[in-house]
Enzyme design. Structure first.
Site, short mmCIF file in Angstrom:
data_model
loop_
_atom_site.label_atom_id
_atom_site.label_comp_id
_atom_site.label_asym_id
_atom_site.label_seq_id
_atom_site.Cartn_x
_atom_site.Cartn_y
_atom_site.Cartn_z
N HIS A 9 29.67 69.60 54.34
CA HIS A 9 30.94 70.33 54.45
C HIS A 9 31.64 70.09 55.78
O HIS A 9 32.83 70.36 55.90
CB HIS A 9 30.71 71.84 54.22
CG HIS A 9 30.07 72.56 55.35
ND1 HIS A 9 28.73 72.88 55.37
CD2 HIS A 9 30.56 73.05 56.52
CE1 HIS A 9 28.44 73.54 56.48
NE2 HIS A 9 29.55 73.64 57.20
N ASP A 38 24.42 69.73 50.69
CA ASP A 38 25.20 69.92 51.91
C ASP A 38 24.66 69.11 53.08
O ASP A 38 24.52 69.62 54.20
CB ASP A 38 25.26 71.41 52.27
CG ASP A 38 26.42 71.73 53.21
OD1 ASP A 38 27.22 70.82 53.50
OD2 ASP A 38 26.53 72.88 53.66
N SER A 52 27.17 74.33 62.24
CA SER A 52 26.81 73.60 61.02
C SER A 52 26.48 72.15 61.33
O SER A 52 27.25 71.45 62.00
CB SER A 52 27.97 73.66 60.02
OG SER A 52 28.20 74.98 59.60
#
Length: 622
Positions: free
Chosen positions: A197, A228, A306
């Site tokens: 993402h 992901d 992230s």
């Protein structure tokens, strides 16, 4: 430069004046130029009040004593002597027992610091007066410390633009985002691991190393939106100079310490937070909606973290930070090693940019907690398992499994009545994790009971696509326009256009398609998405968001198949399109002789570049 050493005999150490080896307690280097002077060649700074210390004051940590030979200072310079004395870890506090006279003894009892500069490189100081890290800071077992491992963590800058779901020939405005990543070794090559993402729908990706200002252009090597994760590469060889890949550790236990490293919002530099493993279980990955293994930690994970690594205390990777629980405090999630390992070894041989995906048995099940059910199915009191209630017709497992089968174990792991199996003490996982560890084409041993008899089957597993895709990333969405009617494949992102309460607000005929499997290979739901108003489409606007069933009596399997059917029947006078409705199907009729003119007018009026997406135009060689 080196300086003379000063020696003291053992006899001199036991002097009545007191201990002669008191360590220097200075919090910062003292300027020797300020304290060296006088005809004697020595001076001292006793305390903050500039009064000579009494014998009782000498051991206090606040006291700093400095002495130096003036001739030595004159020879090497006060700045060089001061820098060496302040940086050296060999500085000691000495009280030489030399004098016998009262005045001389009083003078010599004042604390003097003598810098013993040996043939070692002194530690350098940074802007804040802190000693810089050295390689010797690493642990004895050659494992990188967490602080050293942070040098392999990079910041990711991504400019992205995604197609508009309802009008896929146009794009949403460009958005800039940041994330984290880290260096790993894949098949003998250095690459960078981050979250999918972070680089989804990217048009330009840049990377910046820790502590540097220059950005390097990066390209995506492999992306799996399902789990992901993504791999990046940099063409500039200078980027890789001195960048060490982080080693992978082992699966952690509950309450093990973990360090989350990355570049979260709130600043531009690297951030390190520490916590413990609080839970290990199956979680829904927000980027894809897929339920996979995840680790819950209480270290802070914020936007920007992230893609950063989660490290154990030895500096080894135990996971990748990827999401947080926004409605709670200090709940973050990490992608664990089994999922990372599956991603790195699951490249699609036909398209290395993608992975084949996580596998499934293609079944739905029901728990057997009720004792009456187990007794009715012929199970003993010691047996546990789950009941198969449906089998996907599109997978090979449909040839071996049946509705009504009771699955007792998978690969030797007993399945409990709630569908879980024991992993370790206080740890249980859903049986789907055993299947997720497999690769497409592998088989899994299924011990089941059917009609009172037990069977051991080796069932092939493979990825299973749902009728409505849960995500749409990194690819233009297909569409086609005919006679003023716009047709699209239905997906969950399309349904989410109805807002946060989309499941309650969008058409019920479309909501019921959620969670369904395709009944035929390649099947997808095609809908009439939009009706452009004109004389030829008058009265058809009420039929938007209806699913297409057939074209001139031929069943529609997917959008590409419908496009081919329209081309085949274009020479007929009329095109008859059947739309699904729970209260009774509806019919739309288009005159093929005027459909081309309507298309031309709609394309010009609404600035649509083509009557179909490039993948559909390629079917007829356009």
């Amino acid at each position: 430069r080196s300086f003379p050493s000063f020696f003291i005999s053992r006899a001199d150490m036991a002097h009545p004046c007191g201990p002669v080896g008191l360590p220097v307690a200075a919090s910062s280097p003292l300027s020797f130029a300020a304290v060296v002077g006088g005809r004697t060649g020595f001076a001292c700074r006793a305390n903050a009040d500039n009064h000579p210390p009494t014998p009782q004051q000498r051991p206090q940590p606040t006291m700093v004593a400095v002495a130096a030979c003036s001739t030595l200072v004159a020879r090497v310079g006060t700045q060089a002597f001061s820098a060496a004395a302040g940086a050296s870890s060999k500085a000691v506090l000495l009280i030489p027992p030399l004098a016998r006279g009262r005045r001389r003894r009083q003078w010599l009892r004042k604390a003097f610091t003598v810098c013993r500069c040996v043939a070692t490189v002194p530690a350098a100081l940074d802007l804040h007066g802190r000693s810089t890290r050295r390689d010797s800071d690493d642990s004895p077992n050659n494992a990188l410390s967490v602080s050293r491992a942070s040098d392999s963590v990079i910041k990711v800058f991504n400019a992205q633009s995604s197609p508009r779901t309802a009008f896929p020939w146009s794009f949403n405005g460009q958005q800039d985002g940041t994330g984290s990543g880290f260096c790993v070794e894949v098949d003998g090559r250095k690459q960078l691991l981050t979250n999918a993402h972070v680089v989804a729908d990217s048009v330009f990706v840049e990377l910046r190393r820790s502590g540097e200002a220059k950005r390097y252009v990066a390209t995506r090597v492999r992306v799996s939106h399902e789990c992901d994760l993504a791999l990046l590469d940099v063409a500039d060889p200078k980027f890789w100079d001195g960048l060490q890949p982080l080693p992978f550790g082992t699966m952690p236990h509950l309450q093990d310490e973990v360090n989350a490293i990355g570049y979260p919002v709130g600043g531009d530099g690297i951030s390190m937070t520490k916590g413990v493993i609080s839970r290990i279980g199956i979680q829904t990955y927000s980027h894809s909606g897929k339920g996979l293994l995840a680790i819950q930690i209480d270290a802070a994970i914020n936007p920007g973290n992230s893609g950063g690594p989660a490290l154990n205390n030895e500096g080894r990777v135990v996971g990748v930070s990827f999401q947080a629980q926004t409605q709670s405090q200090n709940i973050g999630y990490v992608i664990p090693l089994p999922i990372i390992d599956h991603f790195l070894n699951d490249a699609d041989p036909n398209n290395p940019f993608k992975t084949r995906g996580f596998c499934s048995l293609g079944i739905t099940f029901q728990g057997l907690e009720n004792a009456q059910m187990r007794h009715c199915l012929g199970m003993t009191q010691k047996q546990t398992g789950i009941l198969v209630t449906a089998v996907s017709p599109c997978l090979q497992a449909a040839n071996l499994l049946q509705c009504g089968d009771v699955i007792l174990s998978l690969d030797g792991k007993e399945i409990d009545n709630d569908g879980t199996f024991s992993v370790a003490q206080k740890e249980r996982l859903l049986f789907s994790h055993l299947i997720h560890l497999k690769y497409s084409g592998d088989t899994i041993e299924v011990q089941l009971q059917r009609d009172g008899a037990q069977h051991c089957l080796h069932v092939p597993v493979e990825p299973l696509a749902m009728l409505l895709p849960s995500t749409q990333y990194d690819a233009p969405m297909p569409y086609f326009l005919y006679g003023g009617l716009l047709f699209l494949p239905l997906s969950q992102p399309y349904l989410k256009l109805w807002g946060d309460s989309w499941e309650a607000n969008c058409p019920k005929d479309l909501v019921v398609l959620l969670g369904l499997w395709p009944t035929k290979p390649g099947e997808e739901a095609v809908i009439l998405s939009h009706v452009y108003p004109c004389e030829e489409t008058q009265g058809y606007t009420q039929y938007t968001e209806y699913r297409v069933v057939s074209v001139n009596g031929s069943e529609v399997i997917n959008l590409a198949h419908m496009y081919e059917l329209v081309q085949q029947h274009a020479k007929e006078p009329y095109l008859r399109i059947e739309l699904a409705k729970r209260t009774g199907n509806k019919i739309v009729i288009l005159d093929t002789r005027t459909a081309g003119e309507v298309n031309t007018a709609v394309l010009a009026t609404h600035r649509i570049p083509a009557a179909a997406s490039p993948d559909l135009l390629a079917l007829e060689g356009v």
